[in-house]
Write an enzyme that holds these catalytic residues in place. Structure first.
Site, PDB file in Angstrom:
ATOM      1  N   GLN A 184       0.844  -1.182   0.000  1.00 46.03           N
ATOM      2  CA  GLN A 184       0.000   0.000   0.000  1.00 46.03           C
ATOM      3  C   GLN A 184       0.889   1.244   0.000  1.00 46.03           C
ATOM      4  OE1 GLN A 184      -3.218   0.012  -0.328  1.00 46.03           O
ATOM      5  NE2 GLN A 184      -3.777  -2.114   0.113  1.00 46.03           N
ATOM      6  N   ASN A 217      -0.921  -8.188   4.662  1.00 43.03           N
ATOM      7  CA  ASN A 217      -1.230  -6.860   5.202  1.00 43.03           C
ATOM      8  C   ASN A 217      -2.466  -6.899   6.112  1.00 43.03           C
ATOM      9  OD1 ASN A 217      -0.878  -3.941   5.265  1.00 43.03           O
ATOM     10  ND2 ASN A 217      -2.669  -3.812   3.935  1.00 43.03           N
ATOM     11  N   GLU A 233      -2.928 -16.509  -2.182  1.00 41.69           N
ATOM     12  CA  GLU A 233      -2.201 -15.487  -2.925  1.00 41.69           C
ATOM     13  C   GLU A 233      -1.455 -16.195  -4.046  1.00 41.69           C
ATOM     14  OE1 GLU A 233      -0.454 -12.542  -4.673  1.00 41.69           O
ATOM     15  OE2 GLU A 233      -1.856 -12.098  -3.050  1.00 41.69           O
ATOM     16  N   ASP A 293      -9.592  -8.393  -1.270  1.00 46.60           N
ATOM     17  CA  ASP A 293      -8.952  -7.122  -1.640  1.00 46.60           C
ATOM     18  C   ASP A 293      -8.407  -7.322  -3.056  1.00 46.60           C
ATOM     19  OD1 ASP A 293      -7.663  -4.725  -1.841  1.00 46.60           O
ATOM     20  OD2 ASP A 293      -6.149  -5.133  -0.305  1.00 46.60           O
ATOM     21  N   CYS A 318      -9.938  -1.055  -4.704  1.00 46.96           N
ATOM     22  CA  CYS A 318      -9.195   0.086  -5.230  1.00 46.96           C
ATOM     23  C   CYS A 318      -9.875   0.653  -6.472  1.00 46.96           C
ATOM     24  CB  CYS A 318      -7.757  -0.311  -5.545  1.00 46.96           C
ATOM     25  SG  CYS A 318      -7.602  -1.625  -6.757  1.00 46.96           S
ATOM     26  N   GLU A 352      -9.862   4.390  -2.561  1.00 48.23           N
ATOM     27  CA  GLU A 352     -10.017   3.057  -2.004  1.00 48.23           C
ATOM     28  C   GLU A 352     -11.316   3.066  -1.209  1.00 48.23           C
ATOM     29  OE1 GLU A 352      -7.126  -0.415  -1.669  1.00 48.23           O
ATOM     30  OE2 GLU A 352      -6.910   1.547  -2.591  1.00 48.23           O
TER      31      GLU A 352
END
Length: 360
Positions: A184, A217, A233, A293, A318, A352
């Protein structure tokens, strides 16, 4: 990017708030909580091309779509104070030493609120022992790690990551942020995002599924709110960083697998098995919440259908346009309980957003 004018910041933030409210109005969303940004020195990352003029190389940026007329830069007010302090010292170093300056074409800075720093120097030539010796001296003088990149080769002086510390609900979490991996950019707003998501999730006695977990995060603080977490991920670099961050922070209730959101959807739907899930009993999880996210494209339709199964969908976005498109697919089964705007990118149209959707 709009002109950086701190005096105009509030008006721009109000416009973003109105735009988000308008996008979420069809779904009867409550008014968004608004989390503002520092007006200056908020961006922890910066990337510059170099432009030669009058026999010297200068930091340069270009307007969108413009590659011929540079904007020469001496200081960069939106970047962290650490980046601004490093810029002239680094420029003086490459001007004074050909081993550093020869065919240097791009410079990248990565800094953290914790005070760590990393500089990446990109070259149109092979890097040799003279470069490495000069880079070692540069790293010592600047107090940062230095990485040299040249045609797929990378030389590291110091570490290939920066260390960040963010506090959530009074507890500090330490993160390894690898060079070249996503982090970020606005650290102070990131902290506000983490605390908002932590509060929105609440204390739970069931399990959490997290997609697109990056370097962990959100994973680290959210894992303290649930029984256990299954996180996914696809980036190998981010997976390795997340595994380190989980171990370093003593978070032991997370299982992390290197799968895309689409692949995990296939696994949960029992479309096909994955060797990377060997030894993991998906049926043993009592999932109550899915946390996502995603990238700017949002969730694909199949992942949206997967999310529909969950009691709660905690979504950080985002791109509010793709967020609204995803919510339109979920709106018949879920309602927006709370939403938020996080001003990660002041003086631009980007924003965001966060929403908590609960089953009707």
């Amino acid at each position: 990017m709009s002109a950086v004018n701190p005096a105009d910041y509030r008006r721009q933030l109000d416009e973003k708030t109105a735009r988000l409210a308008e996008l979420l109005a069809p779904f009867a969303a409550p008014a968004p909580q608004v989390f503002d940004s520092p007006r200056e020195h908020y961006r922890l990352r910066a990337e510059f091309r170099l432009w030669r003029e009058a026999g010297q190389q200068h930091y340069a940026m270009f307007a969108p779509g413009e590659k011929r007329v540079p904007i020469l830069i001496e200081q960069f007010p939106i970047a962290s104070e650490q980046v601004n302090a490093l810029m002239p010292r680094l420029k003086a170093a490459w001007q004074a030493d050909a081993a550093l300056g020869h065919k240097l074409f791009q410079v990248e800075f990565l800094t953290t609120l914790a005070g760590d720093g990393l500089v990446t120097l990109c070259y149109h030539r092979p890097l040799d022992a003279a470069w490495e010796q000069a880079a070692q001296q540069l790293a010592a003088e600047l107090g940062v790690s230095v990485i040299g990149r040249s045609k797929g080769k990378r030389l590291v002086v110091g570490r290939d990551y920066a260390v960040e510390t963010l506090e959530v609900a009074g507890r500090p979490f330490t993160y390894r942020q690898p060079e070249g991996a996503f982090t970020q950019p606005n650290g102070q707003v990131c902290g506000k995002m983490l605390n908002w998501a932590f509060e929105a999730l609440g204390e739970r006695d069931d399990d959490l599924l997290e997609l697109y977990c990056g370097n962990g995060n959100f994973t680290l603080p959210l894992a303290t709110r649930v029984r256990q977490v299954l996180a996914t991920e696809i980036s190998k670099t981010s997976v390795n960083a997340a595994l380190h961050n989980l171990a370093h922070n003593g978070v032991e209730n997370v299982t992390l697998v290197r799968l895309s959101a689409e692949e995990l959807t296939q696994a949960l739907n029992k479309v096909r098995p994955f060797r990377r899930l060997e030894g993991i009993d998906l049926d043993s999880y009592a999932f109550g919440t899915i946390f996502v996210d995603p990238p700017r494209a949002g969730m694909d339709p199949d992942t949206c259908e997967l999310a529909r199964r969950f009691e709660r969908i905690l979504y950080i976005s985002c791109n509010p346009e793709t967020l609204a498109a995803n919510i339109s697919q979920l709106h018949d089964t879920h309602r927006i309980e709370r939403c938020a705007l996080f001003d990660q990118f002041p003086y631009t149209h980007h924003m965001e957003a966060g929403v908590m959707l609960v089953r009707r």
